[in-house]
Write a protein that holds these residues in place. Structure first.
Motif, short mmCIF file in Angstrom:
data_model
loop_
_atom_site.label_atom_id
_atom_site.label_comp_id
_atom_site.label_asym_id
_atom_site.label_seq_id
_atom_site.Cartn_x
_atom_site.Cartn_y
_atom_site.Cartn_z
N ILE A 264 0.80 -1.23 0.00
CA ILE A 264 0.00 0.00 0.00
C ILE A 264 0.83 1.28 0.00
CG2 ILE A 264 -1.84 -1.21 1.22
CD1 ILE A 264 -1.10 0.32 3.72
N ALA A 265 2.13 1.21 0.31
CA ALA A 265 2.95 2.43 0.39
C ALA A 265 3.83 2.57 -0.85
CB ALA A 265 3.82 2.41 1.65
N ALA A 266 3.92 3.80 -1.36
CA ALA A 266 4.80 4.08 -2.49
C ALA A 266 6.25 4.03 -2.02
CB ALA A 266 4.49 5.45 -3.06
N PRO A 267 7.20 3.68 -2.89
CA PRO A 267 8.62 3.61 -2.48
C PRO A 267 9.13 4.92 -1.89
CG PRO A 267 8.31 2.58 -4.63
CD PRO A 267 7.02 3.23 -4.29
N GLY A 268 8.63 6.05 -2.38
CA GLY A 268 9.11 7.34 -1.88
C GLY A 268 8.14 8.01 -0.94
N VAL A 269 7.35 7.23 -0.21
CA VAL A 269 6.36 7.81 0.70
C VAL A 269 7.03 8.78 1.68
CG1 VAL A 269 6.57 5.80 2.24
CG2 VAL A 269 4.56 7.28 2.39
N ARG A 279 9.80 4.02 1.93
CA ARG A 279 9.04 2.92 2.51
C ARG A 279 9.82 2.19 3.59
NH1 ARG A 279 8.20 -1.17 -1.84
NH2 ARG A 279 6.69 0.31 -2.69
N GLU A 280 11.12 1.99 3.39
CA GLU A 280 11.92 1.26 4.37
C GLU A 280 12.00 2.02 5.69
OE1 GLU A 280 12.85 -1.84 3.94
OE2 GLU A 280 11.83 -1.70 2.00
N ASN A 281 12.11 3.33 5.62
CA ASN A 281 12.12 4.12 6.86
C ASN A 281 10.78 4.02 7.58
OD1 ASN A 281 14.77 5.11 6.78
ND2 ASN A 281 14.20 6.73 5.35
N LEU A 282 9.70 3.99 6.82
CA LEU A 282 8.38 3.83 7.45
C LEU A 282 8.28 2.46 8.12
CD1 LEU A 282 5.59 5.04 7.95
CD2 LEU A 282 4.86 4.08 5.74
N LYS A 283 8.83 1.44 7.48
CA LYS A 283 8.85 0.11 8.10
C LYS A 283 9.61 0.13 9.43
CE LYS A 283 8.54 -2.86 4.01
NZ LYS A 283 9.22 -3.92 3.24
N ARG A 284 10.76 0.84 9.45
CA ARG A 284 11.54 0.90 10.69
C ARG A 284 10.77 1.62 11.79
NH1 ARG A 284 16.07 0.67 7.12
NH2 ARG A 284 15.85 2.84 6.46
N VAL A 350 1.26 8.01 -0.31
CA VAL A 350 2.38 8.88 -0.71
C VAL A 350 2.75 9.89 0.36
CG1 VAL A 350 1.95 8.62 -3.19
CG2 VAL A 350 0.77 10.43 -1.92
N GLU A 351 1.82 10.19 1.29
CA GLU A 351 2.12 11.13 2.37
C GLU A 351 1.40 10.70 3.64
OE1 GLU A 351 2.87 15.57 1.57
OE2 GLU A 351 1.37 15.02 0.05
N HIS A 352 2.08 10.95 4.78
CA HIS A 352 1.55 10.52 6.08
C HIS A 352 1.92 11.59 7.10
CE1 HIS A 352 0.73 7.82 9.50
NE2 HIS A 352 1.92 8.14 9.97
N TRP A 353 0.93 12.17 7.75
CA TRP A 353 1.23 13.17 8.78
C TRP A 353 0.09 13.21 9.81
CZ3 TRP A 353 -0.39 14.45 3.88
CH2 TRP A 353 -1.54 15.22 3.77
N GLY A 354 0.36 13.84 10.94
CA GLY A 354 -0.64 13.95 12.00
C GLY A 354 0.02 14.16 13.35
#
Length: 371
Positions: A264-269, A279-284, A350-354
């Motif tokens: 569900i996440a783009a590589p450059g999210v 994406r890998e940083n989001l996984k971490r 592609v973007e995640h914030w809050g």
């Protein structure tokens, strides 16, 4: 009032997004196109090949042709265009709104056309002296406006389907049929035929198009119906984004299923909350939170979706066994909440914030606030 209308449109879009509408719409377009072809052929035979000597018989047969062309065909095609709208239901942005307005115009105009044509065909000729240049002014005015409203709605609906994947290479077909069905197209062809003396060239092509327009249009509806029957119903974009956001929090963050992020996440999210990209940083980040709270569970309290964004209010609970921030593990259970917005493009995050209630979490764990 605006919110009420938006909810109503969202409800209609969701109701019409079923693949069942695609199948019925495809069948209706095929049936309407074939009936239009039959009416056209019958009309040509009636006046061109086998002219009838009996005026009464000719009048009755002409009524049947007019009923087919003015009542049955517009009604059946309108039902078919509801099936076409099923491919665009819930689509965000201007194109989605144009498709909704287009469908409304088609249905409203179809009701008017069917009612007025039925009246003029079945009632007016029997009680009123009638000729092509005479008739009831009100009905002729309404028919004129409805005659423009139907193709205008088809054009708007065609514009709304330009980016729909379910039609494949046939995406421009609905727009082309809408344009071909407008009175303006007929007048352009007619003007090109009647103006100028040279034979052939543009004038010759226009003559062919003018004569073939009704048949081409009806065959086009048959082709579009066949395409709809083979098309796969596309999940409405807003509902799809909501589903992806639920998977992000319930499966990835809540259960630690990192493979979900590959889907569900783009590589450059871009993760604005943690100030990172990829994406890998989001996984971490997900793995780090799961290391702090191995039994973490997410409960989604509320979701609001608009166009390409989904805002989710959630509550999370778990046991602090890995330590929060730089503090050592406390072994205490705690509950905290957050409100996050996620933006999707073509089914990818592609973007995640809050923001989350970190101060409240520290307080519940008996830890001092961040300095």
């Amino acid at each position: 009032m605006r919110k009420v209308l938006e909810r109503w449109f969202a409800g209609v879009s969701y109701a019409l997004s079923s693949s069942r509408w695609l199948r019925w719409g495809g069948r209706a377009l095929v049936a309407g196109g074939l009936l239009g072809v039959a009416a056209q052929v019958f009309f040509v035979l009636l006046f061109g090949v086998f002219p009838l000597s009996s005026f009464a018989l000719a009048s009755n047969m002409l009524e049947i042709v007019y009923l087919l062309r003015g009542v049955v065909v517009p009604l059946v095609l309108a039902v078919g265009l509801v099936g076409l709208y099923a491919l665009t239901a819930g689509r965000p942005g201007r194109l989605g709104r144009w498709a909704s307005v287009g469908l409304g115009l088609v249905l409203a105009s179809a009701v008017v056309l069917v009612g007025m044509n039925a009246y003029e065909t079945l009632v007016a000729p029997r009680y009123i002296a009638y000729s092509p240049d005479q008739g009831i002014p009100l009905t002729r005015t309404v028919l004129l406006w409805a005659g423009w409203g139907w193709p205008a709605g088809a054009v708007l609906l065609g514009v709304g389907t330009l980016g729909v994947r379910g039609l494949g290479i046939w995406r421009p077909l609905p727009l082309a049929l809408g344009l071909l069905s407008t009175p303006l197209a007929y007048r352009i062809f007619l003007h090109a035929v009647t103006s100028g003396n040279p034979e052939g060239g543009v004038r010759g092509i226009s003559r062919v198009l003018l004569d073939a327009q009704p048949m081409l249009l009806n065959l086009g509806w048959v082709l579009l119906g066949y395409v709809l029957l083979r098309a796969k119903g596309a999940e409405p974009v807003v509902q799809r984004n909501q589903r992806l956001a639920r998977r992000l929090y319930e499966e990835a963050w809540g259960r630690g299923q990192l493979g979900v992020l590959d889907e569900i996440a783009a590589p450059g999210v871009v993760d604005h909350y943690h100030g990172q990209r990829g994406r890998e940083n989001l996984k971490r980040s997900v793995a780090g939170l799961r290391a702090s709270f191995p039994d973490l569970r997410f409960s989604l309290e509320e979701q609001e979706a608009e166009e390409d964004r989904v805002t989710t209010r959630w509550t999370a609970s778990g046991t602090d066994e890995g330590g929060v921030l730089w503090y050592p593990p406390t072994g205490r259970a705690a509950t905290f909440s957050g409100v996050f917005t996620d933006r999707f493009e073509d089914g990818r995050l592609v973007e995640h914030w809050g923001e989350s209630d970190t101060p409240g979490l520290l307080r519940r764990l008996g830890l001092p606030p961040k300095g």
